[in-house]
Write an enzyme that holds these catalytic residues in place. Structure first.
Site, PDB file in Angstrom:
ATOM      1  N   TYR A   1      57.192  66.083  25.330  1.00 23.02           N
ATOM      2  CA  TYR A   1      55.787  66.221  25.746  1.00 23.02           C
ATOM      3  C   TYR A   1      55.170  64.831  25.971  1.00 23.02           C
ATOM      4  O   TYR A   1      54.512  64.589  26.987  1.00 23.02           O
ATOM      5  CB  TYR A   1      55.024  66.984  24.660  1.00 23.02           C
ATOM      6  CG  TYR A   1      53.531  67.037  24.829  1.00 23.02           C
ATOM      7  CD1 TYR A   1      52.930  67.956  25.689  1.00 23.02           C
ATOM      8  CD2 TYR A   1      52.694  66.166  24.120  1.00 23.02           C
ATOM      9  CE1 TYR A   1      51.555  68.008  25.831  1.00 23.02           C
ATOM     10  CE2 TYR A   1      51.324  66.211  24.256  1.00 23.02           C
ATOM     11  CZ  TYR A   1      50.756  67.137  25.109  1.00 23.02           C
ATOM     12  OH  TYR A   1      49.383  67.178  25.256  1.00 23.02           O
TER      13      TYR A   1
ATOM     14  N   SER B   1      47.589  62.559  27.518  1.00 26.13           N
ATOM     15  CA  SER B   1      47.517  62.647  26.053  1.00 26.13           C
ATOM     16  C   SER B   1      47.811  61.283  25.465  1.00 26.13           C
ATOM     17  O   SER B   1      48.624  60.522  26.020  1.00 26.13           O
ATOM     18  CB  SER B   1      48.552  63.640  25.528  1.00 26.13           C
ATOM     19  OG  SER B   1      48.620  63.561  24.104  1.00 26.13           O
TER      20      SER B   1
HETATM   21  P1  NAP Z   1      45.392  75.504  25.716  1.00 22.61           P
HETATM   22  O1  NAP Z   1      44.184  75.805  24.878  1.00 22.61           O
HETATM   23  O2  NAP Z   1      46.729  75.943  25.241  1.00 22.61           O
HETATM   24  O3  NAP Z   1      45.133  76.066  27.193  1.00 22.61           O
HETATM   25  C1  NAP Z   1      46.166  75.939  28.137  1.00 22.61           C
HETATM   26  C2  NAP Z   1      45.678  76.374  29.501  1.00 22.61           C
HETATM   27  O4  NAP Z   1      46.748  76.154  30.437  1.00 22.61           O
HETATM   28  C3  NAP Z   1      45.329  77.855  29.571  1.00 22.61           C
HETATM   29  O5  NAP Z   1      44.244  78.009  30.453  1.00 22.61           O
HETATM   30  C4  NAP Z   1      46.595  78.468  30.135  1.00 22.61           C
HETATM   31  O6  NAP Z   1      46.374  79.668  30.878  1.00 22.61           O
HETATM   32  C5  NAP Z   1      47.042  77.363  31.101  1.00 22.61           C
HETATM   33  N1  NAP Z   1      48.467  77.442  31.399  1.00 22.61           N
HETATM   34  C6  NAP Z   1      49.524  77.414  30.554  1.00 22.61           C
HETATM   35  N2  NAP Z   1      50.678  77.579  31.221  1.00 22.61           N
HETATM   36  C7  NAP Z   1      50.343  77.720  32.533  1.00 22.61           C
HETATM   37  C8  NAP Z   1      51.082  77.936  33.727  1.00 22.61           C
HETATM   38  N3  NAP Z   1      52.434  78.059  33.709  1.00 22.61           N
HETATM   39  N4  NAP Z   1      50.402  78.022  34.888  1.00 22.61           N
HETATM   40  C9  NAP Z   1      49.048  77.934  34.922  1.00 22.61           C
HETATM   41  N5  NAP Z   1      48.297  77.716  33.817  1.00 22.61           N
HETATM   42  C10 NAP Z   1      48.937  77.623  32.640  1.00 22.61           C
HETATM   43  O7  NAP Z   1      45.529  73.929  25.967  1.00 22.61           O
HETATM   44  P2  NAP Z   1      44.497  72.708  25.747  1.00 22.61           P
HETATM   45  O8  NAP Z   1      44.651  72.207  24.367  1.00 22.61           O
HETATM   46  O9  NAP Z   1      43.149  73.023  26.272  1.00 22.61           O
HETATM   47  O10 NAP Z   1      45.217  71.609  26.680  1.00 22.61           O
HETATM   48  C11 NAP Z   1      44.806  71.328  28.007  1.00 22.61           C
HETATM   49  C12 NAP Z   1      45.462  70.026  28.426  1.00 22.61           C
HETATM   50  O11 NAP Z   1      45.086  68.993  27.502  1.00 22.61           O
HETATM   51  C13 NAP Z   1      46.995  70.081  28.403  1.00 22.61           C
HETATM   52  O12 NAP Z   1      47.511  69.373  29.512  1.00 22.61           O
HETATM   53  C14 NAP Z   1      47.342  69.365  27.107  1.00 22.61           C
HETATM   54  O13 NAP Z   1      48.623  68.774  27.162  1.00 22.61           O
HETATM   55  C15 NAP Z   1      46.239  68.332  27.035  1.00 22.61           C
HETATM   56  N6  NAP Z   1      45.996  67.802  25.685  1.00 22.61           N
HETATM   57  C16 NAP Z   1      45.605  68.624  24.683  1.00 22.61           C
HETATM   58  C17 NAP Z   1      45.407  68.086  23.423  1.00 22.61           C
HETATM   59  C18 NAP Z   1      44.987  68.922  22.251  1.00 22.61           C
HETATM   60  O14 NAP Z   1      45.060  68.440  21.092  1.00 22.61           O
HETATM   61  N7  NAP Z   1      44.524  70.159  22.447  1.00 22.61           N
HETATM   62  C19 NAP Z   1      45.619  66.724  23.204  1.00 22.61           C
HETATM   63  C20 NAP Z   1      46.015  65.919  24.260  1.00 22.61           C
HETATM   64  C21 NAP Z   1      46.199  66.466  25.505  1.00 22.61           C
HETATM   65  P3  NAP Z   1      46.417  81.141  30.177  1.00 22.61           P
HETATM   66  O15 NAP Z   1      45.094  81.292  29.450  1.00 22.61           O
HETATM   67  O16 NAP Z   1      46.541  82.106  31.292  1.00 22.61           O
HETATM   68  O17 NAP Z   1      47.565  81.138  29.224  1.00 22.61           O
END
Ligand code: NAP
Length: 248
Positions: free
Chosen positions: A157, A143
């Site tokens: 984070y 991130s």
């Molecule tokens: P999201 O929509 O909240 O999706 C999270 C995913 O992680 C879901 O598939 C969830 O599974 C899984 N997960 C959560 N806890 C878990 C665990 N204990 N074991 C296995 N799987 C788990 O998140 P996202 O925004 O797509 O983010 C994905 C990555 O991008 C993360 O690493 C985040 O830090 C990074 N990121 C996101 C953003 C942003 O603005 N969105 C920005 C920078 C970086 P379930 O469906 O089963 O809950």
């Protein structure tokens, strides 16, 4: 040759779009999820409908034993792993550092640092030519918070993602001669459900006007960068941290 990719947290958001795009590019995809079986199965069904290959695998990455069994199921049910996207990650409620509990910090570091380290370890054991493997590629989803700091929201984070970038840099050097590439993608503000999970359901709406592009990114825009790093087109990229942040 069949190429097998594991996407952690492949059920929703950036992971789901990465699974869909990678499958369209010929990868057989293990779609890991923790709780949301229906969402993971929906991703798999979309891939199967496009004549791709995919399997949903439940594993809570907070539990090291479940990480081991996740990789064993990939071995048994899909075959030799050659790609890993360390995507699953969490945020927590907005707090200042002087409000953090030990429990919060432990949960954050276990999920965003220890779990991707252990997943990288399992992947390297299978991919490395030093272990009899054929090579492979790892993409860590970091991130821009790692360089912005996350002040008054989630410095924990931000610190976890800085640790993930250090994994990318260090591991890329360790395994460069073992035919494994390791890179990070650093998204900016991306429109997914993660913000609501941290208690800020309107974060995209509230922050978009202040962003250089005037909008958040999409999960597909991040997935495209991840899939490029997974591909042979990125054959000389390793130890790279690629911002997908709309000039943020
Ligand atoms: P999201 O929509 O909240 O999706 C999270 C995913 O992680 C879901 O598939 C969830 O599974 C899984 N997960 C959560 N806890 C878990 C665990 N204990 N074991 C296995 N799987 C788990 O998140 P996202 O925004 O797509 O983010 C994905 C990555 O991008 C993360 O690493 C985040 O830090 C990074 N990121 C996101 C953003 C942003 O603005 N969105 C920005 C920078 C970086 P379930 O469906 O089963 O809950």
């Amino acid at each position: 040759m069949k190429k097998v990719l594991l996407v952690t947290g492949g059920s929703r958001g950036i992971g789901a779009q990465t699974a869909l795009l990678a499958a369209a590019q010929g990868w057989t995809v293990a779609v890991n999820y923790a709780h949301n079986e229906r969402a993971a199965q929906e991703v798999v069904n979309q891939i199967l409908a496009q004549k791709g290959h995919a399997l949903a695998i439940q594993a809570d990455l907070m539990d090291p034993l479940q990480i081991e069994s996740l990789f064993e199921r990939v071995d048994q049910e899909l075959g030799t792993l050659s790609g890993l996207v360390n995507n699953a990650g969490i945020v927590d409620q907005s707090q200042r550092v002087d409000e953090y509990s030990h429990e919060r910090l432990t949960r954050m570091m276990n999920m965003n640092v220890v779990a991707p380290f252990l997943c990288a370890k399992e992947a390297v054991k299978r991919m490395s030519q030093a272990h009899g493997g054929k090579g492979g590629v790892i993409v860590n989803v970091s991130s821009v918070a790692a360089r912005l700091g996350g002040a008054s929201q989630y410095v924990d984070y931000a610190a976890s993602k800085a640790a993930l970038d250090a994994l990318t840099i260090g591991l890329s050097k360790e395994v460069a001669r073992e035919n494994i590439r390791v890179n990070s993608v650093s998204p900016g503000l991306i429109d997914t459900e993660i913000h609501a999970s941290g208690g800020l359901p309107n974060r995209i709406r509230d922050l978009s006007p202040q962003l250089p592009f005037g909008r958040a990114g999409t999960a597909t825009e991040v997935a495209q960068a991840i899939c490029w790093l997974l591909s042979e087109s990125a054959s000389y990229c390793s130890g790279t941290i690629l911002d997908v942040s709309g000039a943020r």
